[in-house]
Design a protein around this motif. Structure first.
Motif, PDB file in Angstrom:
ATOM      1  N   ARG A 104       0.834  -1.204   0.000  1.00  0.00           N
ATOM      2  CA  ARG A 104       0.000   0.000   0.000  1.00  0.00           C
ATOM      3  C   ARG A 104       0.870   1.256   0.000  1.00  0.00           C
ATOM      4  O   ARG A 104       0.604   2.222  -0.728  1.00  0.00           O
ATOM      5  CB  ARG A 104      -0.927   0.019   1.223  1.00  0.00           C
ATOM      6  N   PHE A 105       1.921   1.222   0.821  1.00  0.00           N
ATOM      7  CA  PHE A 105       2.841   2.354   0.890  1.00  0.00           C
ATOM      8  C   PHE A 105       3.454   2.647  -0.477  1.00  0.00           C
ATOM      9  O   PHE A 105       3.559   3.813  -0.875  1.00  0.00           O
ATOM     10  CB  PHE A 105       3.953   2.080   1.912  1.00  0.00           C
ATOM     11  N   LEU A 106       3.846   1.614  -1.195  1.00  0.00           N
ATOM     12  CA  LEU A 106       4.470   1.813  -2.507  1.00  0.00           C
ATOM     13  C   LEU A 106       3.531   2.546  -3.462  1.00  0.00           C
ATOM     14  O   LEU A 106       3.983   3.376  -4.254  1.00  0.00           O
ATOM     15  CB  LEU A 106       4.913   0.473  -3.099  1.00  0.00           C
ATOM     16  N   GLY A 107       2.252   2.251  -3.385  1.00  0.00           N
ATOM     17  CA  GLY A 107       1.284   2.979  -4.207  1.00  0.00           C
ATOM     18  C   GLY A 107       1.298   4.463  -3.895  1.00  0.00           C
ATOM     19  O   GLY A 107       1.323   5.312  -4.804  1.00  0.00           O
ATOM     20  N   PHE A 108       1.303   4.803  -2.616  1.00  0.00           N
ATOM     21  CA  PHE A 108       1.350   6.206  -2.198  1.00  0.00           C
ATOM     22  C   PHE A 108       2.693   6.847  -2.595  1.00  0.00           C
ATOM     23  O   PHE A 108       2.747   8.001  -3.002  1.00  0.00           O
ATOM     24  CB  PHE A 108       1.144   6.345  -0.685  1.00  0.00           C
ATOM     25  N   PHE A 109       3.763   6.077  -2.465  1.00  0.00           N
ATOM     26  CA  PHE A 109       5.113   6.539  -2.777  1.00  0.00           C
ATOM     27  C   PHE A 109       5.219   6.933  -4.254  1.00  0.00           C
ATOM     28  O   PHE A 109       5.663   8.026  -4.594  1.00  0.00           O
ATOM     29  CB  PHE A 109       6.100   5.411  -2.424  1.00  0.00           C
ATOM     30  N   VAL A 110       4.765   6.043  -5.131  1.00  0.00           N
ATOM     31  CA  VAL A 110       4.811   6.298  -6.566  1.00  0.00           C
ATOM     32  C   VAL A 110       3.866   7.442  -6.932  1.00  0.00           C
ATOM     33  O   VAL A 110       4.219   8.333  -7.715  1.00  0.00           O
ATOM     34  CB  VAL A 110       4.483   5.008  -7.357  1.00  0.00           C
ATOM     35  N   GLU A 111       2.685   7.440  -6.336  1.00  0.00           N
ATOM     36  CA  GLU A 111       1.703   8.503  -6.584  1.00  0.00           C
ATOM     37  C   GLU A 111       2.256   9.881  -6.214  1.00  0.00           C
ATOM     38  O   GLU A 111       1.935  10.888  -6.851  1.00  0.00           O
ATOM     39  CB  GLU A 111       0.439   8.213  -5.775  1.00  0.00           C
ATOM     40  N   ALA A 112       3.107   9.917  -5.205  1.00  0.00           N
ATOM     41  CA  ALA A 112       3.719  11.178  -4.758  1.00  0.00           C
ATOM     42  C   ALA A 112       4.881  11.603  -5.652  1.00  0.00           C
ATOM     43  O   ALA A 112       5.500  12.643  -5.403  1.00  0.00           O
ATOM     44  CB  ALA A 112       4.187  11.042  -3.308  1.00  0.00           C
ATOM     45  N   GLY A 113       5.185  10.792  -6.670  1.00  0.00           N
ATOM     46  CA  GLY A 113       6.264  11.146  -7.585  1.00  0.00           C
ATOM     47  C   GLY A 113       7.648  10.821  -7.080  1.00  0.00           C
ATOM     48  O   GLY A 113       8.642  11.340  -7.583  1.00  0.00           O
ATOM     49  N   ARG A 114       7.722   9.943  -6.092  1.00  0.00           N
ATOM     50  CA  ARG A 114       9.020   9.550  -5.533  1.00  0.00           C
ATOM     51  C   ARG A 114       9.675   8.516  -6.442  1.00  0.00           C
ATOM     52  O   ARG A 114       9.013   7.857  -7.252  1.00  0.00           O
ATOM     53  CB  ARG A 114       8.842   8.983  -4.119  1.00  0.00           C
ATOM     54  N   ASP A 115      10.982   8.339  -6.313  1.00  0.00           N
ATOM     55  CA  ASP A 115      11.778   7.463  -7.179  1.00  0.00           C
ATOM     56  C   ASP A 115      11.881   6.053  -6.602  1.00  0.00           C
ATOM     57  O   ASP A 115      12.644   5.814  -5.674  1.00  0.00           O
ATOM     58  CB  ASP A 115      13.165   8.064  -7.384  1.00  0.00           C
ATOM     59  N   ILE A 116      11.125   5.128  -7.174  1.00  0.00           N
ATOM     60  CA  ILE A 116      11.114   3.731  -6.711  1.00  0.00           C
ATOM     61  C   ILE A 116      12.469   3.052  -6.964  1.00  0.00           C
ATOM     62  O   ILE A 116      12.787   2.054  -6.344  1.00  0.00           O
ATOM     63  CB  ILE A 116       9.947   2.945  -7.376  1.00  0.00           C
ATOM     64  N   ASN A 117      13.264   3.614  -7.879  1.00  0.00           N
ATOM     65  CA  ASN A 117      14.570   3.048  -8.217  1.00  0.00           C
ATOM     66  C   ASN A 117      15.725   3.889  -7.685  1.00  0.00           C
ATOM     67  O   ASN A 117      16.841   3.840  -8.223  1.00  0.00           O
ATOM     68  CB  ASN A 117      14.685   2.869  -9.733  1.00  0.00           C
ATOM     69  N   ALA A 118      15.481   4.626  -6.621  1.00  0.00           N
ATOM     70  CA  ALA A 118      16.535   5.437  -6.004  1.00  0.00           C
ATOM     71  C   ALA A 118      17.680   4.537  -5.565  1.00  0.00           C
ATOM     72  O   ALA A 118      17.471   3.426  -5.067  1.00  0.00           O
ATOM     73  CB  ALA A 118      15.968   6.188  -4.808  1.00  0.00           C
ATOM     74  N   LEU A 119      18.892   5.032  -5.756  1.00  0.00           N
ATOM     75  CA  LEU A 119      20.081   4.267  -5.391  1.00  0.00           C
ATOM     76  C   LEU A 119      20.580   4.671  -4.002  1.00  0.00           C
ATOM     77  O   LEU A 119      20.503   5.839  -3.626  1.00  0.00           O
ATOM     78  CB  LEU A 119      21.193   4.506  -6.411  1.00  0.00           C
ATOM     79  N   ASP A 120      21.101   3.683  -3.282  1.00  0.00           N
ATOM     80  CA  ASP A 120      21.713   3.980  -1.989  1.00  0.00           C
ATOM     81  C   ASP A 120      23.169   4.373  -2.204  1.00  0.00           C
ATOM     82  O   ASP A 120      23.642   4.479  -3.340  1.00  0.00           O
ATOM     83  CB  ASP A 120      21.560   2.799  -1.016  1.00  0.00           C
ATOM     84  N   GLU A 121      23.897   4.550  -1.130  1.00  0.00           N
ATOM     85  CA  GLU A 121      25.291   4.976  -1.216  1.00  0.00           C
ATOM     86  C   GLU A 121      26.211   3.926  -1.830  1.00  0.00           C
ATOM     87  O   GLU A 121      27.344   4.221  -2.200  1.00  0.00           O
ATOM     88  CB  GLU A 121      25.811   5.423   0.165  1.00  0.00           C
TER      89      GLU A 121
END
Length: 105
Positions: free
Chosen positions: A53-70
Motif C-alpha cells: 500500500r505504501f508503494l502505491g502512495f510513494f509512486v503517486e507522490a512522484g518519488r523514485d522507486i529506483n533510487a540508489l543507496d550509497e
C-alpha cells in the motif's frame, strides 16, 4: 520503535494515514538519498501488505522507486538478497522497481 515504553505489536492494522506518514521521513545525513531512505524505513517497519500500500502512495507522490543507496543499489537489490521477503520484492516489482543493473543500463 519497540522497547519498554512501547511494546512491539504484531498484526496491528495500519491506517492509510500511518502508512503515508513514512513519506515524510528524511535522513539525518544529506548524502543519503531521501527516496531510498524512506523505502528502507517502510520496509523495516511494515508488513508486506502495508508496504505494498505504501508503494502505491510513494509512486503517486512522484518519488523514485529506483533510487540508489550509497552503494549504488536499489531497494529491490536489497530485498532480493532476503529469500523470505519475496512478497516485498513482488510488491516492489509491481510498483515498477528494478535492480541497479537495469536502472544503470
Amino acid at each position: 520503535m519497540s522497547g519498554p515504553e512501547k511494546p512491539k505489536v504484531i498484526g496491528e492494522e495500519w491506517s492509510d494515514e500511518r502508512v503515508k506518514s513514512f513519506l515524510f521521513l528524511s535522513p539525518f545525513d544529506a548524502r543519503i538519498n531521501p527516496d531510498h531512505y524512506v523505502l528502507i524505513k517502510a520496509y523495516e517497519a511494515m508488513r508486506a501488505e502495508d508496504f505494498e500500500r505504501f508503494l502505491g502512495f510513494f509512486v503517486e507522490a512522484g518519488r523514485d522507486i529506483n533510487a540508489l543507496d550509497e552503494h549504488g543499489e536499489t531497494m529491490l537489490d536489497h530485498v532480493a538478497r532476503h529469500r523470505r521477503m519475496t512478497a516485498y520484492a513482488d510488491a516492489l516489482r509491481s510498483a515498477g522497481a528494478k535492480k541497479a543493473a537495469e536502472v544503470k543500463a
